[in-house]
Design a protein around this motif. Structure first.
Motif, PDB file in Angstrom:
ATOM      1  N   VAL A  48       0.857  -1.189   0.000  1.00 40.81           N
ATOM      2  CA  VAL A  48       0.000   0.000   0.000  1.00 40.81           C
ATOM      3  C   VAL A  48       0.888   1.231   0.000  1.00 40.81           C
ATOM      4  CG1 VAL A  48      -1.727   1.287   1.308  1.00 40.81           C
ATOM      5  CG2 VAL A  48      -1.802  -1.220   1.270  1.00 40.81           C
ATOM      6  N   GLU A  49       0.664   2.127  -0.952  1.00 38.91           N
ATOM      7  CA  GLU A  49       1.454   3.355  -1.000  1.00 38.91           C
ATOM      8  C   GLU A  49       0.936   4.351   0.039  1.00 38.91           C
ATOM      9  OE1 GLU A  49       4.067   3.495  -2.812  1.00 38.91           O
ATOM     10  OE2 GLU A  49       3.698   1.603  -3.878  1.00 38.91           O
ATOM     11  N   GLU A  52      -2.533   6.360  -0.943  1.00 33.82           N
ATOM     12  CA  GLU A  52      -3.722   5.734  -1.545  1.00 33.82           C
ATOM     13  C   GLU A  52      -4.477   4.958  -0.466  1.00 33.82           C
ATOM     14  OE1 GLU A  52      -2.457   2.941  -4.536  1.00 33.82           O
ATOM     15  OE2 GLU A  52      -1.214   1.821  -3.119  1.00 33.82           O
ATOM     16  N   SER A  53      -5.795   4.934  -0.603  1.00 28.33           N
ATOM     17  CA  SER A  53      -6.601   4.192   0.368  1.00 28.33           C
ATOM     18  C   SER A  53      -6.407   2.702   0.140  1.00 28.33           C
ATOM     19  CB  SER A  53      -8.073   4.539   0.200  1.00 28.33           C
ATOM     20  OG  SER A  53      -8.566   3.963  -0.991  1.00 28.33           O
ATOM     21  N   LEU A  54      -6.848   1.908   1.082  1.00 23.80           N
ATOM     22  CA  LEU A  54      -6.688   0.462   0.975  1.00 23.80           C
ATOM     23  C   LEU A  54      -7.384  -0.064  -0.274  1.00 23.80           C
ATOM     24  CD1 LEU A  54      -7.315  -0.437   4.717  1.00 23.80           C
ATOM     25  CD2 LEU A  54      -5.144  -0.535   3.480  1.00 23.80           C
ATOM     26  N   VAL A  93      -4.150  -6.667   4.248  1.00 24.63           N
ATOM     27  CA  VAL A  93      -5.594  -6.503   4.278  1.00 24.63           C
ATOM     28  C   VAL A  93      -6.151  -7.228   3.061  1.00 24.63           C
ATOM     29  CG1 VAL A  93      -7.501  -4.852   4.350  1.00 24.63           C
ATOM     30  CG2 VAL A  93      -5.273  -4.239   5.335  1.00 24.63           C
TER      31      VAL A  93
END
Lengths: 225, 225
Positions: A48-49, A52-54, A93
């Motif tokens: 995940v960057e 950005e959102s998940l 996630v």
DNA sequence: TCCTGTTGGTGTCAAATATACACAATTATA
DNA sequence: TATAATTGTGTATATTTGACACCAACAGGA
């Protein structure tokens, strides 16, 4: 209280994509091109960057690795055991999605990773703890089917009641009575006849399609006891 | 592929603890001692260390901040929107638990943070996106109660059927028929009479207790339609 | 002590829902 | 044209749910 002072877990997203293909439930897997677990199959995903959102991350990884886009993702569970990734502490996630097989060509991934559908009943050995994640996703899918009419999301645009029932039976792992099944599905008012028939061995079967305007409603409704 | 090369999200755990107290549903909150949101109330939680699992982290934070220990946690959801924490990118894995109020003294937290029960129906303004997390937890609790007999986990060890019904009614937000409720609960075979009675205004009520040996079974069972 | 208020405890009937079950219709193929 | 394979249909029974009203047992005050 600064945020970068001491070692912290990294975060990835993984996406389990199910479909109905070859009369069975299949899952989209990719073959790893780099270590660790180079050459093994795994659930598509990645880091995940920071910005950005998940869910964005899940969609981005999916597109990069498999060419799949525009799918509806549902968050599954977050796996965070200490030893699950040999590179270090990684929390993942997991998301999952149901898609109709014909909409997807797994080989269209832009970084040309090898992606392919695998039968849920005969998957290859998986990298990391992905076998566990897959098992959990299967359980959730069964649960979802027991409570809603989600099976439509797996089938092609038009389908026969026989195909629909077969999908339910295989995923739920139990036989269903044909007449009771048809009555329940039809009285739920979520599918419509297309007017066409599918021919083959035996009597031709009516083709149905899912009522798109019933999506939201159906997702909340309980169909099976 | 090293893991520490570029900026990454941090990970926290938050724990929503519900109980039944003062004839209503209450949640355990703590008052923040440091910025950001200093002085505001929030859901207990904190950063995940590099060498502990998510659940361990949740239990540790809970003990540190509230003195609560030995509760059964269930993972709720992972919230990871970009702007949810002013300190930077923070992803939080939310857990929730149901506990009987008498087992817990919120003020026993070892770092002496102020912790207290708040009514679900009149909570204080909450830090971060905790109002959203709390709302999501409430929804999940209702869902759980609709499908299982989880309300027992909130009540004290012994309780009357009147108390049990009141808890269901308030949490579900609808009135239930007394005779039908009793029939359903009793036929589910998950509680037993203790033999004692609770006296007070009106006719004394039989006391019941939850059958501990039925826990696993009950958690999977659907009680309300 | 007895009257009143308050809460606890109980059964039945009707409606809705779920389950079990068998055979004729239509086509492809041999 | 006979056979095999699959689709499509209705009914009777059991189970579950929902609606509904009264007496019982105690506390407290008159």
């Amino acid at each position: 209280m600064p945020l970068e002072d001491y070692p912290r877990p990294s975060v990835t997203v993984d996406v389990i994509i199910f479909t109905w293909r070859n009369d069975e439930l299949e899952v989209l897997l990719i073959k790893r091109k780099y270590p660790p677990f180079e050459g093994m199959w795994s659930i598509p995903g990645g880091f995940v960057e920071i910005d950005e959102s998940l869910e964005s991350a899940a969609l981005r990884e999916l597109k990069e690795e498999t060419g799949v886009r525009d799918v509806y993702l549902e968050q599954l569970y977050t796996f965070g055991d200490v030893g699950r990734d040999p590179r270090g502490r990684v929390i993942t996630v997991a998301y999952f999605a149901l898609v109709p097989a014909p909409l997807i060509d797994p080989r269209a991934g832009s970084d040309a990773a090898q992606a392919d559908w695998w039968s849920i009943y005969d998957p290859p050995p998986l990298a990391f703890d992905h076998a566990r994640i897959l098992a959990y996703a299967m359980q959730r899918l069964r649960y979802k089917l027991e409570y809603t009419a989600a099976a439509f999301e797996l089938l092609p645009e038009t389908f026969t009641l026989g195909e629909l029932q077969a999908a339910y039976e295989i995923i739920l792992g139990e036989e269903l009575d044909k007449r009771n099944f048809r009555r329940k599905i039809l009285s739920a008012d979520i599918i419509e006849e297309t007017g066409d028939y599918q021919t083959g061995e035996g009597r031709p079967a009516r083709l149905y399609h899912f009522r798109e305007d019933a999506v939201a409603e159906v997702k909340a409704r309980r169909l099976f006891p």
